[in-house]
Write an enzyme that holds these catalytic residues in place. Structure first.
Site, short mmCIF file in Angstrom:
data_model
loop_
_atom_site.label_atom_id
_atom_site.label_comp_id
_atom_site.label_asym_id
_atom_site.label_seq_id
_atom_site.Cartn_x
_atom_site.Cartn_y
_atom_site.Cartn_z
N SER A 60 0.83 -1.21 0.00
CA SER A 60 0.00 0.00 0.00
C SER A 60 0.86 1.26 0.00
CB SER A 60 -0.88 0.00 1.25
OG SER A 60 -1.52 1.23 1.38
N TYR A 84 -2.24 -1.03 10.59
CA TYR A 84 -2.51 -1.58 9.25
C TYR A 84 -1.33 -1.33 8.31
CZ TYR A 84 -3.96 -1.69 4.40
OH TYR A 84 -3.99 -1.93 3.05
N LYS A 130 1.68 -3.86 6.51
CA LYS A 130 2.02 -3.97 5.08
C LYS A 130 3.53 -3.82 4.89
CE LYS A 130 -1.48 -5.19 3.54
NZ LYS A 130 -1.74 -6.19 2.53
N1 LIG Z 1 -8.76 -1.19 -0.84
C1 LIG Z 1 -7.74 -0.36 -0.76
O1 LIG Z 1 -7.94 0.86 -0.74
C2 LIG Z 1 -6.33 -0.89 -0.71
C3 LIG Z 1 -5.26 0.03 -0.88
C4 LIG Z 1 -3.95 -0.46 -0.81
C5 LIG Z 1 -3.72 -1.81 -0.60
N2 LIG Z 1 -4.78 -2.66 -0.44
C6 LIG Z 1 -4.49 -4.09 -0.19
O2 LIG Z 1 -5.19 -4.85 -1.16
C7 LIG Z 1 -5.57 -6.11 -0.61
C8 LIG Z 1 -7.03 -6.38 -0.90
O3 LIG Z 1 -7.82 -5.33 -0.35
P1 LIG Z 1 -9.39 -5.23 -0.61
O4 LIG Z 1 -9.73 -3.79 -0.67
O5 LIG Z 1 -9.76 -6.09 -1.74
O6 LIG Z 1 -9.95 -5.80 0.76
P2 LIG Z 1 -11.16 -6.85 1.00
O7 LIG Z 1 -11.47 -6.84 2.46
O8 LIG Z 1 -12.26 -6.59 0.04
O9 LIG Z 1 -10.49 -8.23 0.59
C9 LIG Z 1 -9.64 -8.96 1.46
C10 LIG Z 1 -9.99 -10.42 1.29
O10 LIG Z 1 -9.09 -11.21 2.10
C11 LIG Z 1 -9.85 -12.19 2.78
N3 LIG Z 1 -9.10 -12.55 3.99
C12 LIG Z 1 -8.72 -11.72 4.99
N4 LIG Z 1 -8.00 -12.39 5.91
C13 LIG Z 1 -7.90 -13.68 5.46
C14 LIG Z 1 -7.25 -14.84 5.96
N5 LIG Z 1 -6.56 -14.85 7.11
N6 LIG Z 1 -7.34 -16.00 5.24
C15 LIG Z 1 -8.04 -16.03 4.06
N7 LIG Z 1 -8.67 -14.94 3.55
C16 LIG Z 1 -8.60 -13.78 4.25
C17 LIG Z 1 -11.20 -11.55 3.03
O11 LIG Z 1 -12.26 -12.48 3.25
C18 LIG Z 1 -11.41 -10.75 1.75
O12 LIG Z 1 -12.05 -11.51 0.75
C19 LIG Z 1 -5.23 -6.04 0.88
O13 LIG Z 1 -4.02 -6.74 1.08
C20 LIG Z 1 -5.02 -4.57 1.15
O14 LIG Z 1 -4.11 -4.35 2.18
C21 LIG Z 1 -6.06 -2.24 -0.49
#
Ligand SMILES: NC(=O)c1ccc[n+]([C@@H]2O[C@H](COP(=O)([O-])OP(=O)(O)OC[C@H]3O[C@@H](n4cnc5c(N)ncnc54)[C@H](O)[C@@H]3O)[C@@H](O)[C@H]2O)c1
Length: 337
Positions: A117, A141, A145
């Site tokens: 991130s 958080y 990362k």
């Molecule tokens: N959404 C944003 O703005 C953003 C920005 C930068 C980075 N990210 C990164 O992108 C990735 C995805 O984010 P997102 O927005 O799709 O979030 P999200 O919550 O929609 O998706 C995360 C998924 O991971 C699954 N999950 C969580 N812990 C788990 C575990 N221990 N075992 C199995 N499954 C598990 C959840 O059920 C979910 O489907 C994350 O790693 C997040 O840190 C997101």
């Protein structure tokens, strides 16, 4: 190519799965559904379970020995929640990811793409960050990362793995074909809030922070269409080895790449773009910054172009239009209890 996607039932992971499939790859999802949706996961091969369940990982790889690469999206992602409950965030995002990466090395899956991130960057003058910009993660958080970036780098050095950490900026929108989109019911990020106000589920949109040293005083971000973000993963998978060939050899077997548009957009500019696409003014007010808010950052996206041959294509207006369209159809795809 078969690709394991952890978190493939979530917002970004599900979009990545569609993009991979559209380009002839086979996504295999591992997701616990803690925040993800079965409706998204069921579109592909799906294993319900935890990323740290090593027995399940063995089963997945015995049934799909030809998985070549893992895209690790699974994580908990809500910043204020991480401040209140750091144990959960370090456990889910760090401890379990360490177990996952070690097991992947043992199972011979040595190509890893990691969802990192832009939240780990410090604020820099002018707000544009390259991958070499100073790091200063501000919450459990974002620290989780950055920790996993360091772990992945060390594992790549020690266990004959190769890793690419993609530092995402601010994803917006939904799959343009409306197969998936933001699944959570009560979004906390800026575009989600704008959609809530437009849908009359929230009364007023608060522009939080109006004295930042930006061109109009509101915070600055780099809003990237989630489909562009998903395509960056396809490029990372397709060009995995080439990226290392093109990179400076001093990077060794671990690369960090910003995934953003390269354009900084202020919150006030986003609100204007939203009103233009929505076709009406929304109820809005100025408010002080929330605890932990920062002025923001936008990407220098040159490395993504050079190493992955990727650049964003879709406009912020397209992201807003797709978010609004998804909001209209979401309840026909997701059955909330
Ligand atoms: N959404 C944003 O703005 C953003 C920005 C930068 C980075 N990210 C990164 O992108 C990735 C995805 O984010 P997102 O927005 O799709 O979030 P999200 O919550 O929609 O998706 C995360 C998924 O991971 C699954 N999950 C969580 N812990 C788990 C575990 N221990 N075992 C199995 N499954 C598990 C959840 O059920 C979910 O489907 C994350 O790693 C997040 O840190 C997101």
């Amino acid at each position: 190519m078969k690709v394991l996607i952890t978190g493939g039932a979530g917002y970004i992971g599900s979009t990545v799965c569609s993009a991979l499939k559209d380009r002839g790859h086979t996504p295999i999802i591992l997701d616990s559904l803690v925040t993800g949706r079965r409706e998204f996961a069921n579109r592909h091969a799906f294993y319900k379970g935890d990323i740290a369940d090593t027995t399940l990982l063995e089963k997945i790889f015995s049934e799909h020995p030809d998985i070549k690469c893992t895209i690790h999206c699974a994580a908990l992602i809500v910043v204020p929640e991480s401040v209140k409950n750091p144990f959960a965030y370090y456990m889910e995002n760090v401890t379990k990811s360490i177990i996952l990466f070690k097991k992947l090395a043992e199972l011979g899956c040595k190509q890893v793409v990691f969802s990192s991130s832009a939240a780990i960057y410090d604020i820099v003058p002018g707000f544009m960050v390259t991958e070499q910009a100073p790091i200063k993660p501000q919450s459990p958080y974002s620290r989780s990362k950055f920790m996993m970036e360091m772990v992945l780098e060390d594992f790549c050095g020690a266990y004959d793995m190769k890793g690419i950490a993609l530092r995402y900026f601010n994803p917006i929108g939904a799959d343009p074909q409306m197969r998936t989109g933001l699944q959570i019911q009560f979004p906390s990020h800026v575009l989600g809030k704008l959609v809530e106000v437009a849908g009359a589920r929230e009364k007023v949109f608060k522009i939080t922070g109006t004295d930042w040293p930006t061109r109009d005083g509101s915070g600055i971000r780099d809003y990237i269409h989630v489909w562009d973000l998903a395509l960056a993963h396809v490029k990372a998978v397709d060009n995995f080895e080439r990226a290392f060939d093109k990179a400076d050899p001093s990077n060794g077997s671990y690369l960090v790449i910003n995934i953003g548009t390269g354009n900084g957009v202020t919150v006030k500019e986003l609100v204007s773009a939203f009103e233009m696409v929505y076709g009406a003014q929304i109820n809005k007010e100025l408010a002080p910054p929330r605890e932990g808010d920062v002025a923001g950052a936008y990407a220098n996206a040159d490395a993504a172009k050079k190493l992955l041959d990727w650049a964003s294509q879709l406009s912020i207006e397209k992201g807003i239009a797709d978010a609004l369209k998804w909001d209209e159809i979401r309840s026909s795809i997701i059955q909330y209890q």
